[in-house]
Scaffold this motif. Structure first.
Motif, mmCIF file in Angstrom:
data_model
loop_
_atom_site.group_PDB
_atom_site.id
_atom_site.type_symbol
_atom_site.label_atom_id
_atom_site.label_comp_id
_atom_site.label_asym_id
_atom_site.label_seq_id
_atom_site.Cartn_x
_atom_site.Cartn_y
_atom_site.Cartn_z
ATOM 1 N N HIS A 157 0.812 -1.215 0.000
ATOM 2 C CA HIS A 157 0.000 0.000 0.000
ATOM 3 C C HIS A 157 0.848 1.269 0.000
ATOM 4 O O HIS A 157 0.316 2.370 -0.082
ATOM 5 N N GLY A 158 2.160 1.130 0.119
ATOM 6 C CA GLY A 158 3.037 2.295 0.222
ATOM 7 C C GLY A 158 3.895 2.204 1.480
ATOM 8 O O GLY A 158 4.258 1.107 1.913
ATOM 9 N N ILE A 159 4.185 3.344 2.086
ATOM 10 C CA ILE A 159 5.045 3.366 3.268
ATOM 11 C C ILE A 159 4.269 2.884 4.488
ATOM 12 O O ILE A 159 3.212 3.411 4.812
ATOM 13 N N ASP A 160 4.818 1.881 5.158
ATOM 14 C CA ASP A 160 4.185 1.321 6.334
ATOM 15 C C ASP A 160 4.646 2.078 7.579
ATOM 16 O O ASP A 160 5.840 2.267 7.789
ATOM 17 N N LYS A 161 3.734 2.549 8.377
ATOM 18 C CA LYS A 161 4.039 3.295 9.600
ATOM 19 C C LYS A 161 5.005 4.462 9.308
ATOM 20 O O LYS A 161 6.118 4.529 9.842
ATOM 21 N N PRO A 162 4.598 5.384 8.467
ATOM 22 C CA PRO A 162 5.488 6.486 8.057
ATOM 23 C C PRO A 162 5.890 7.379 9.223
ATOM 24 O O PRO A 162 5.088 7.649 10.129
ATOM 25 N N LEU A 163 7.136 7.824 9.187
ATOM 26 C CA LEU A 163 7.673 8.749 10.185
ATOM 27 C C LEU A 163 8.203 9.984 9.483
ATOM 28 O O LEU A 163 8.682 9.918 8.343
ATOM 29 N N SER A 164 8.174 11.098 10.169
ATOM 30 C CA SER A 164 8.487 12.372 9.520
ATOM 31 C C SER A 164 9.970 12.715 9.531
ATOM 32 O O SER A 164 10.416 13.539 8.739
ATOM 33 N N THR A 165 10.762 12.109 10.441
ATOM 34 C CA THR A 165 12.183 12.467 10.505
ATOM 35 C C THR A 165 13.058 11.211 10.432
ATOM 36 O O THR A 165 12.675 10.132 10.893
ATOM 37 N N ASN A 166 14.231 11.399 9.857
ATOM 38 C CA ASN A 166 15.192 10.311 9.766
ATOM 39 C C ASN A 166 15.666 9.876 11.147
ATOM 40 O O ASN A 166 15.873 8.682 11.403
ATOM 41 N N ALA A 167 15.846 10.837 12.042
ATOM 42 C CA ALA A 167 16.314 10.510 13.388
ATOM 43 C C ALA A 167 15.325 9.590 14.094
ATOM 44 O O ALA A 167 15.709 8.601 14.733
ATOM 45 N N GLU A 168 14.049 9.889 13.980
ATOM 46 C CA GLU A 168 13.022 9.057 14.614
ATOM 47 C C GLU A 168 13.012 7.660 13.997
ATOM 48 O O GLU A 168 12.945 6.644 14.717
ATOM 49 N N TYR A 169 13.088 7.613 12.682
ATOM 50 C CA TYR A 169 13.041 6.326 11.985
ATOM 51 C C TYR A 169 14.256 5.464 12.310
ATOM 52 O O TYR A 169 14.119 4.282 12.662
ATOM 53 N N MET A 170 15.463 6.034 12.202
ATOM 54 C CA MET A 170 16.671 5.238 12.374
ATOM 55 C C MET A 170 16.955 4.921 13.844
ATOM 56 O O MET A 170 17.526 3.868 14.147
ATOM 57 N N THR A 171 16.570 5.806 14.747
ATOM 58 C CA THR A 171 16.743 5.490 16.166
ATOM 59 C C THR A 171 15.946 4.238 16.528
ATOM 60 O O THR A 171 16.447 3.333 17.204
ATOM 61 N N ALA A 172 14.710 4.168 16.054
ATOM 62 C CA ALA A 172 13.888 2.989 16.293
ATOM 63 C C ALA A 172 14.474 1.765 15.592
ATOM 64 O O ALA A 172 14.452 0.653 16.142
ATOM 65 N N ALA A 173 15.020 1.953 14.388
ATOM 66 C CA ALA A 173 15.597 0.833 13.643
ATOM 67 C C ALA A 173 16.832 0.288 14.355
ATOM 68 O O ALA A 173 17.031 -0.937 14.427
ATOM 69 N N PHE A 174 17.668 1.166 14.889
ATOM 70 C CA PHE A 174 18.847 0.719 15.632
ATOM 71 C C PHE A 174 18.433 -0.025 16.900
ATOM 72 O O PHE A 174 19.009 -1.069 17.244
ATOM 73 N N GLU A 175 17.456 0.505 17.621
ATOM 74 C CA GLU A 175 16.994 -0.181 18.830
ATOM 75 C C GLU A 175 16.498 -1.584 18.501
ATOM 76 O O GLU A 175 16.787 -2.560 19.218
#
Length: 312
Positions: free
Chosen positions: A142-160
């Protein structure tokens, strides 16, 4: 999958009732079953049959979606001509695609002019990154799943998440803690993203095709496999491409980077290091989940060895 001439003919007729198949053969590589179907036409011609596993159920629709976003890269990207999720002719979902010329770049790695193709890889990846995305996140049907507005928010969660998986899969606790501390110390770089772009996230010699032209020059002829695509920072994807490609051929690193060109970032080298740390840890988790002995110091890809070196 056991195919026969009758089933292949019926698949082709789903696309166009006037088409006739003259034969088919399994194509090499990839984690899914892919076949070339030759057509009975005055000018010959062929199609690609790609069969998708049950999981994830959205993989077929996702690839077709991403290929549509990349239509400006034609003829380097195949077109999804027919999607069938009915399971009436085959017990699995499938798609019929256009066939791109050339062979996987892995077949050309011993050629003396391979660096020319590597520079083209870098330039092609930059063209993919020229496609802006509305938010950061993983792409599904459907497109982007659980979209986030900032790279910091996205990658911080990805690293965790990746460090949690590293621990849960039996990774060395001390190494995991040191890697997580090092990564956290560079998180300020995550704020420097120029915005989300379309990322291939599996860009390496196995997913790029090449061919020699009439003058004998080696050039790229195709880009395949968009199942990992996501919306992320361009350096996130560049780091993955350099990491995977250099694993297959260390000579590829510099020409891919040169072909990609300059990036507008205050510390691109450190950012590439940070993203590479993520990709190496993520790859370790994936291989371990597959049942490979990735915990060995010189296990698959030497990932643990390389991760330890990153802490030095």
């Amino acid at each position: 999958m056991e195919l026969d001439t009758d089933i292949v003919q019926r698949l082709v007729r789903r696309l166009d009732a006037a088409l006739d198949a003259s034969g088919f053969a399994r194509l090499e590589g990839g984690s899914t079953e892919v076949y070339k179907i030759d057509l009975k036409k005055p000018d010959g011609g062929a199609l690609v049959l790609k069969i998708y596993p049950d999981e994830p159920e959205w993989s077929l629709s996702k690839e077709a979606l991403v290929a549509g976003w990349l239509e400006n890269l034609a003829p380097l990207v195949p077109r999804w001509l027919h999607l069938d999720e009915s399971r009436t002719l085959l017990p699995l979902r499938y798609a019929l695609l256009t066939l791109l010329p050339g062979r996987s770049l892995r077949h050309w790695m011993a050629e003396p002019d391979i660096e020319q193709a590597y520079r083209q890889m870098g330039a092609l990846l930059r063209r993919i990154h020229a496609i802006p995305m509305p938010a950061y996140g993983y792409v599904r049907a459907h497109g982007i799943d659980k979209p986030l507005s900032t790279n910091a928010e996205y990658m911080t969660a990805a690293f965790e998440d990746v460090f949690r998986r590293f621990r849960d899969l039996g990774g060395d606790a001390d190494l995991g803690n040191r890697l997580q501390q090092l990564a956290s110390g560079s998180f300020v770089l995550l704020d420097e993203s120029d915005g989300p772009v379309l990322c291939h996230d599996d860009f390496h010699q196995g997913n790029v095709l090449a061919i020699r032209d009439d003058a004998g020059r080696l050039g790229l002829s195709g880009c395949l496999d968009f199942g990992n695509a996501r919306a992320a920072d361009n350096l996130f994807d560049l780091a993955k491409a350099l990491f995977c490609s250099a694993h297959e051929d260390p000579r590829s690193y510099r020409p891919i980077l040169d072909g990609y060109g300059a990036v507008d970032h205050p510390d691109p080298e450190r950012a590439l290091w940070l993203y590479t740390l993520f990709h190496r840890t993520s790859m370790w988790c994936w291989l371990t989940k597959l049942g490979l002995n990735a915990t060995a110091e010189n296990g698959p890809g030497g990932l643990i060895r390389d991760l330890r070196q990153m802490t030095a």
